[in-house]
Design a protein around this motif. Structure first.
Motif, short mmCIF file in Angstrom:
data_model
loop_
_atom_site.label_atom_id
_atom_site.label_comp_id
_atom_site.label_asym_id
_atom_site.label_seq_id
_atom_site.Cartn_x
_atom_site.Cartn_y
_atom_site.Cartn_z
N GLY A 73 11.34 -7.92 31.23
CA GLY A 73 11.31 -9.14 30.46
C GLY A 73 10.47 -8.92 29.23
N SER A 74 10.66 -9.79 28.25
CA SER A 74 9.87 -9.65 27.03
C SER A 74 8.49 -10.26 27.25
CB SER A 74 10.57 -10.36 25.87
OG SER A 74 10.49 -11.76 26.06
N ALA A 75 7.55 -9.87 26.41
CA ALA A 75 6.21 -10.45 26.50
C ALA A 75 6.29 -11.96 26.32
CB ALA A 75 5.30 -9.81 25.46
N ALA A 76 7.15 -12.42 25.41
CA ALA A 76 7.29 -13.86 25.18
C ALA A 76 7.79 -14.57 26.43
CB ALA A 76 8.23 -14.12 24.02
N ASP A 77 8.77 -13.97 27.13
CA ASP A 77 9.28 -14.57 28.36
C ASP A 77 8.17 -14.68 29.40
OD1 ASP A 77 11.83 -14.80 27.34
OD2 ASP A 77 12.54 -12.93 28.26
N ASN A 78 7.40 -13.62 29.54
CA ASN A 78 6.35 -13.61 30.54
C ASN A 78 5.20 -14.55 30.17
OD1 ASN A 78 7.64 -11.78 32.28
ND2 ASN A 78 7.11 -10.14 30.88
N LEU A 79 4.91 -14.68 28.89
CA LEU A 79 3.86 -15.60 28.46
C LEU A 79 4.23 -17.04 28.73
CD1 LEU A 79 2.60 -13.98 25.15
CD2 LEU A 79 1.32 -14.31 27.26
N ARG A 80 5.52 -17.36 28.74
CA ARG A 80 5.95 -18.73 29.03
C ARG A 80 5.57 -19.16 30.44
NH1 ARG A 80 11.05 -17.13 26.77
NH2 ARG A 80 10.84 -17.36 24.54
N GLN A 81 5.37 -18.20 31.33
CA GLN A 81 4.99 -18.51 32.70
C GLN A 81 3.50 -18.86 32.81
OE1 GLN A 81 6.26 -15.53 35.59
NE2 GLN A 81 7.58 -14.67 34.01
N ILE A 82 2.73 -18.50 31.81
CA ILE A 82 1.28 -18.69 31.86
C ILE A 82 0.94 -20.01 31.18
CG2 ILE A 82 -0.94 -17.72 31.18
CD1 ILE A 82 0.51 -14.95 31.17
N PRO A 83 0.24 -20.90 31.88
CA PRO A 83 -0.06 -22.23 31.33
C PRO A 83 -1.18 -22.21 30.30
CG PRO A 83 -1.12 -21.97 33.45
CD PRO A 83 -0.29 -20.72 33.23
N PRO A 84 -1.20 -23.21 29.42
CA PRO A 84 -2.28 -23.32 28.43
C PRO A 84 -3.55 -23.93 29.04
CG PRO A 84 -0.70 -25.06 28.09
CD PRO A 84 -0.15 -24.19 29.19
N PHE B 208 -11.61 -20.50 29.15
CA PHE B 208 -11.93 -21.92 29.15
C PHE B 208 -12.03 -22.49 27.74
CE2 PHE B 208 -12.77 -20.71 33.42
CZ PHE B 208 -12.46 -21.84 34.16
N GLY B 209 -11.59 -21.71 26.76
CA GLY B 209 -11.60 -22.16 25.37
C GLY B 209 -10.26 -22.73 24.97
N PRO B 210 -10.06 -22.97 23.68
CA PRO B 210 -8.81 -23.54 23.18
C PRO B 210 -7.60 -22.68 23.58
CG PRO B 210 -10.47 -23.47 21.46
CD PRO B 210 -11.03 -22.72 22.63
N GLY B 211 -6.55 -23.30 24.08
CA GLY B 211 -5.33 -22.60 24.47
C GLY B 211 -5.38 -22.03 25.86
N GLY B 212 -6.56 -22.01 26.48
CA GLY B 212 -6.71 -21.60 27.87
C GLY B 212 -6.12 -20.23 28.18
N ALA C 57 -3.01 -19.19 28.48
CA ALA C 57 -1.89 -18.72 27.65
C ALA C 57 -2.39 -18.03 26.38
CB ALA C 57 -0.96 -19.88 27.29
N ALA C 58 -3.38 -18.61 25.73
CA ALA C 58 -3.91 -18.02 24.50
C ALA C 58 -4.63 -16.70 24.78
CB ALA C 58 -4.84 -19.00 23.80
N ARG C 59 -5.51 -16.71 25.78
CA ARG C 59 -6.30 -15.51 26.05
C ARG C 59 -5.42 -14.37 26.56
NH1 ARG C 59 -11.72 -15.15 27.10
NH2 ARG C 59 -11.73 -16.77 25.52
N LEU C 60 -4.56 -14.66 27.52
CA LEU C 60 -3.69 -13.62 28.06
C LEU C 60 -2.65 -13.18 27.04
CD1 LEU C 60 -3.43 -14.83 31.73
CD2 LEU C 60 -4.51 -12.73 30.90
N GLY C 61 -2.22 -14.10 26.18
CA GLY C 61 -1.30 -13.72 25.11
C GLY C 61 -1.93 -12.66 24.22
N ARG C 62 -3.18 -12.85 23.89
CA ARG C 62 -3.91 -11.86 23.07
C ARG C 62 -3.96 -10.51 23.80
NH1 ARG C 62 -8.42 -11.72 19.28
NH2 ARG C 62 -9.69 -9.87 19.69
N HIS C 63 -4.28 -10.54 25.09
CA HIS C 63 -4.39 -9.29 25.85
C HIS C 63 -3.03 -8.61 26.01
CE1 HIS C 63 -8.46 -10.34 26.47
NE2 HIS C 63 -8.35 -10.97 27.62
N LEU C 64 -1.99 -9.38 26.27
CA LEU C 64 -0.67 -8.79 26.51
C LEU C 64 -0.06 -8.24 25.22
CD1 LEU C 64 0.83 -11.30 29.09
CD2 LEU C 64 -0.12 -9.03 29.52
#
Length: 166
Positions: free
Chosen positions: A3-14, A53-57, A59-66
């Motif tokens: 799957g694409s990173a975008a697809d997998n990021l959609r599973q991660i909540p904000p 625990f910051g803005p975007g929760g 989804a934002a943090r793991l998006g950066r890492h992924l």
């Protein structure tokens, strides 16, 4: 786990929460981790425990890492992420579990702490980064941490070293 990173990021909540990032490393190197010191990496798997625990929760943090490729490293994990690929992500929403999870992962068979203080500059934990020669299984992590959600990464391969049942 394709799957694409975008697809997998959609599973991660904000939502805010705690996460575990499993990274595969295929090479040896010595990385300067800001002022913390030098991390000697080798082929195998690195398990990092963090919180969002910051803005975007999560989804934002793991998006950066992924996504990787941070122009300027901010967190300790950014330095390692430039040399290792994500293979799996686990998380729980709303509860701070970072320190408890780091302690439990550090007690797993085969776990070593490659650099004291990594990801733990704001707490008394020895480290939030652990090395495994073999990939720890999701079952093992789930059994020891409890209540986890999981999202495969874009590669999902984990080809750095021998696969392990953990």
């Amino acid at each position: 786990m394709p799957g694409s990173a975008a697809d997998n990021l959609r599973q991660i909540p904000p939502a805010p929460g705690t996460y575990v990032l499993v990274l595969a490393c295929a090479r040896r190197d010595a990385l300067r981790i800001g002022r913390l010191g030098v991390l000697s990496i080798c082929p195998g798997f690195y398990v990092y425990v963090g919180s969002a625990f910051g803005p975007g929760g999560l989804a934002a943090r793991l998006g950066r890492h992924l996504r990787g490729g941070a122009a300027r490293p901010h967190w300790h994990i950014d330095f390692l992420r430039a040399h290792a690929e994500p293979v799996e992500v686990f998380w729980c929403e709303g509860v701070r579990q970072e320190h408890r999870w780091a302690a439990r992962i550090g007690e797993l068979p085969g776990a070593t702490s490659p650099l004291a203080g990594f990801g733990a500059s704001d707490c008394t934990c020895r480290s939030h980064l652990f090395y495994f020669h073999q990939r720890p299984s999701g079952v093992t992590l789930g059994r020891n941490l409890g209540g986890l959600n999981v999202a495969p990464t874009a590669s999902g391969r984990g080809e750095a070293g021998p696969e392990g049942a953990g």
